[in-house]
Design a protein around this motif. Structure first.
Motif, PDB file in Angstrom:
ATOM      1  N   ALA A 288      20.528  -0.305   6.331  1.00  0.00           N
ATOM      2  CA  ALA A 288      20.282  -1.267   5.246  1.00  0.00           C
ATOM      3  C   ALA A 288      19.090  -0.846   4.389  1.00  0.00           C
ATOM      4  N   GLU A 289      18.077  -0.267   5.001  1.00  0.00           N
ATOM      5  CA  GLU A 289      16.904   0.165   4.236  1.00  0.00           C
ATOM      6  C   GLU A 289      17.248   1.351   3.335  1.00  0.00           C
ATOM      7  N   LEU A 290      18.126   2.210   3.795  1.00  0.00           N
ATOM      8  CA  LEU A 290      18.551   3.335   2.961  1.00  0.00           C
ATOM      9  C   LEU A 290      19.466   2.864   1.834  1.00  0.00           C
ATOM     10  N   GLU A 291      20.231   1.786   2.092  1.00  0.00           N
ATOM     11  CA  GLU A 291      21.087   1.209   1.048  1.00  0.00           C
ATOM     12  C   GLU A 291      20.272   0.408   0.040  1.00  0.00           C
ATOM     13  N   VAL A 292      19.167  -0.188   0.505  1.00  0.00           N
ATOM     14  CA  VAL A 292      18.277  -0.973  -0.346  1.00  0.00           C
ATOM     15  C   VAL A 292      16.882  -0.344  -0.229  1.00  0.00           C
ATOM     16  N   PRO A 293      16.670   0.790  -0.895  1.00  0.00           N
ATOM     17  CA  PRO A 293      15.426   1.537  -0.695  1.00  0.00           C
ATOM     18  C   PRO A 293      14.149   0.797  -1.084  1.00  0.00           C
ATOM     19  N   ALA A 294      14.269  -0.285  -1.843  1.00  0.00           N
ATOM     20  CA  ALA A 294      13.073  -1.062  -2.191  1.00  0.00           C
ATOM     21  C   ALA A 294      12.436  -1.687  -0.949  1.00  0.00           C
ATOM     22  N   LEU A 295      13.157  -1.689   0.172  1.00  0.00           N
ATOM     23  CA  LEU A 295      12.631  -2.258   1.418  1.00  0.00           C
ATOM     24  C   LEU A 295      11.768  -1.260   2.198  1.00  0.00           C
ATOM     25  N   ILE A 296      11.920   0.010   1.922  1.00  0.00           N
ATOM     26  CA  ILE A 296      11.274   1.059   2.726  1.00  0.00           C
ATOM     27  C   ILE A 296       9.753   0.924   2.744  1.00  0.00           C
ATOM     28  N   HIS A 297       9.167   0.525   1.629  1.00  0.00           N
ATOM     29  CA  HIS A 297       7.711   0.482   1.547  1.00  0.00           C
ATOM     30  C   HIS A 297       7.082  -0.483   2.547  1.00  0.00           C
ATOM     31  N   ALA A 298       7.842  -1.444   3.048  1.00  0.00           N
ATOM     32  CA  ALA A 298       7.274  -2.410   3.991  1.00  0.00           C
ATOM     33  C   ALA A 298       6.964  -1.741   5.331  1.00  0.00           C
ATOM     34  N   LYS A 299       7.939  -1.024   5.886  1.00  0.00           N
ATOM     35  CA  LYS A 299       7.704  -0.313   7.150  1.00  0.00           C
ATOM     36  C   LYS A 299       6.666   0.784   6.975  1.00  0.00           C
ATOM     37  N   LEU A 300       6.804   1.535   5.903  1.00  0.00           N
ATOM     38  CA  LEU A 300       5.845   2.609   5.634  1.00  0.00           C
ATOM     39  C   LEU A 300       4.457   2.026   5.398  1.00  0.00           C
ATOM     40  N   GLY A 301       4.393   0.890   4.722  1.00  0.00           N
ATOM     41  CA  GLY A 301       3.113   0.224   4.467  1.00  0.00           C
ATOM     42  C   GLY A 301       2.409  -0.192   5.748  1.00  0.00           C
ATOM     43  N   ALA A 302       3.170  -0.707   6.711  1.00  0.00           N
ATOM     44  CA  ALA A 302       2.570  -1.093   8.000  1.00  0.00           C
ATOM     45  C   ALA A 302       1.989   0.149   8.688  1.00  0.00           C
ATOM     46  N   TYR A 303       2.721   1.243   8.618  1.00  0.00           N
ATOM     47  CA  TYR A 303       2.235   2.499   9.204  1.00  0.00           C
ATOM     48  C   TYR A 303       0.945   2.954   8.511  1.00  0.00           C
ATOM     49  N   LEU A 304       0.963   2.980   7.172  1.00  0.00           N
ATOM     50  CA  LEU A 304      -0.215   3.438   6.420  1.00  0.00           C
ATOM     51  C   LEU A 304      -1.407   2.500   6.607  1.00  0.00           C
ATOM     52  N   ALA A 305      -1.136   1.199   6.689  1.00  0.00           N
ATOM     53  CA  ALA A 305      -2.226   0.239   6.913  1.00  0.00           C
ATOM     54  C   ALA A 305      -2.964   0.575   8.208  1.00  0.00           C
ATOM     55  N   GLU A 306      -2.196   0.958   9.206  1.00  0.00           N
ATOM     56  CA  GLU A 306      -2.809   1.295  10.495  1.00  0.00           C
ATOM     57  C   GLU A 306      -3.488   2.667  10.449  1.00  0.00           C
ATOM     58  N   LYS A 307      -2.753   3.673  10.011  1.00  0.00           N
ATOM     59  CA  LYS A 307      -3.241   5.055  10.115  1.00  0.00           C
ATOM     60  C   LYS A 307      -4.226   5.446   9.007  1.00  0.00           C
TER      61      LYS A 307
ATOM     62  N   CYS B 166       0.813  -1.225   0.000  1.00  0.00           N
ATOM     63  CA  CYS B 166       0.000   0.000   0.000  1.00  0.00           C
ATOM     64  C   CYS B 166       0.846   1.274   0.000  1.00  0.00           C
ATOM     65  N   ALA B 167       2.123   1.183   0.333  1.00  0.00           N
ATOM     66  CA  ALA B 167       2.998   2.366   0.331  1.00  0.00           C
ATOM     67  C   ALA B 167       3.843   2.455  -0.934  1.00  0.00           C
ATOM     68  N   LYS B 168       3.616   1.578  -1.876  1.00  0.00           N
ATOM     69  CA  LYS B 168       4.481   1.501  -3.056  1.00  0.00           C
ATOM     70  C   LYS B 168       3.905   2.293  -4.233  1.00  0.00           C
ATOM     71  N   TYR B 169       3.471   3.500  -3.958  1.00  0.00           N
ATOM     72  CA  TYR B 169       2.899   4.317  -5.024  1.00  0.00           C
ATOM     73  C   TYR B 169       3.727   5.558  -5.314  1.00  0.00           C
ATOM     74  N   GLY B 170       4.597   5.953  -4.425  1.00  0.00           N
ATOM     75  CA  GLY B 170       5.417   7.141  -4.649  1.00  0.00           C
ATOM     76  C   GLY B 170       6.854   6.750  -4.945  1.00  0.00           C
ATOM     77  N   SER B 171       7.646   7.751  -5.269  1.00  0.00           N
ATOM     78  CA  SER B 171       9.064   7.504  -5.510  1.00  0.00           C
ATOM     79  C   SER B 171       9.745   7.149  -4.185  1.00  0.00           C
ATOM     80  N   ILE B 172      10.953   6.627  -4.280  1.00  0.00           N
ATOM     81  CA  ILE B 172      11.728   6.307  -3.080  1.00  0.00           C
ATOM     82  C   ILE B 172      11.933   7.578  -2.261  1.00  0.00           C
ATOM     83  N   LYS B 173      12.203   8.670  -2.937  1.00  0.00           N
ATOM     84  CA  LYS B 173      12.398   9.957  -2.264  1.00  0.00           C
ATOM     85  C   LYS B 173      11.148  10.334  -1.458  1.00  0.00           C
ATOM     86  N   ASP B 174       9.984  10.146  -2.074  1.00  0.00           N
ATOM     87  CA  ASP B 174       8.715  10.435  -1.382  1.00  0.00           C
ATOM     88  C   ASP B 174       8.509   9.503  -0.199  1.00  0.00           C
ATOM     89  N   GLN B 175       8.861   8.232  -0.365  1.00  0.00           N
ATOM     90  CA  GLN B 175       8.711   7.270   0.728  1.00  0.00           C
ATOM     91  C   GLN B 175       9.602   7.663   1.915  1.00  0.00           C
TER      92      GLN B 175
END
Length: 190
Positions: free
Chosen positions: A76-95, A53-62
């Motif tokens: 590691a998440e900043l080195e592999v930015p494709a991972l960021i959407h998982a943590k952000l997704g959990a946040y968005l799923a809740e909020k 659910c968080a995989k709609y914006g650019s990495i910069k936006d995420q």
């Protein structure tokens, strides 16, 4: 109880068409695995539907959203930015989508890397994301698809191993959690 129809509509408008199709594939695959392993079907469908659910914006936006919402990102998440959407997704799923169930939120949070001692729901979402029918064929995928329905721990192990092999071959940074997932499930019996 999540209103899956409302979430469907929001995601269909938010995600790109191919991402939305992938999301539906993960949701239905998660539902199939939940039925196979007698896991809560509604939780699996909800986590599968919201996993990206968080995989709609650019990495910069995420990254910007993570800073705004005080979501701590690891090196590691900043080195592999494709991972960021998982943590952000959990946040968005809740909020944003009103999901309060910590099991669903954890399954979303760990769907990219896995983790040692995953719950059954975590394993289901981790694997459903990897094996859903729309995924392009990669080495080992048919075997992992089979194992997902016959030996879920072995499927998690092989999925993590395949991810590590892919990252090594393509000379990409490796997230330590993926490595820990592989090391843990390499020694776990069913």
């Amino acid at each position: 109880m999540a209103d899956l129809e409302k979430i469907h509509k929001k995601l269909e408008n938010k995600l790109k068409k191919d991402r939305y199709q992938h999301t539906l594939g993960v949701m239905y695959t998660a539902g199939s695995l939940a039925m196979r392993y007698n896991e809560n079907l509604e939780e699996a469908l909800t986590a599968g539907l919201l996993h990206d659910c968080a995989k709609y914006g650019s990495i910069k936006d995420q990254i910007k959203q993570c800073k705004k919402h005080q979501i701590k990102l690891e090196k590691a998440e900043l080195e592999v930015p494709a991972l960021i959407h998982a943590k952000l997704g959990a946040y968005l799923a809740e909020k944003k989508y009103g999901i309060e169930n910590p099991r669903i939120l954890d399954a979303i949070r760990y769907h990219t890397t896995g983790r040692p001692h995953m719950s059954l729901l975590d394993k289901i979402i981790y694997l459903a994301d990897y094996i859903e029918p729309g995924r392009k064929m990669i080495p080992g995928l048919p075997e992992i698809r089979y194992l997902a329905f016959t030996d879920i721990n072995q499927a998690v192990c092989q999925c993590a191993e395949a991810t590590l092999n892919y990252l090594e071959k393509s000379k990409r940074p490796i997230d330590p959690m993926t490595k820990r997932t592989y090391e843990y499930y390499r020694t776990v019996e069913e």
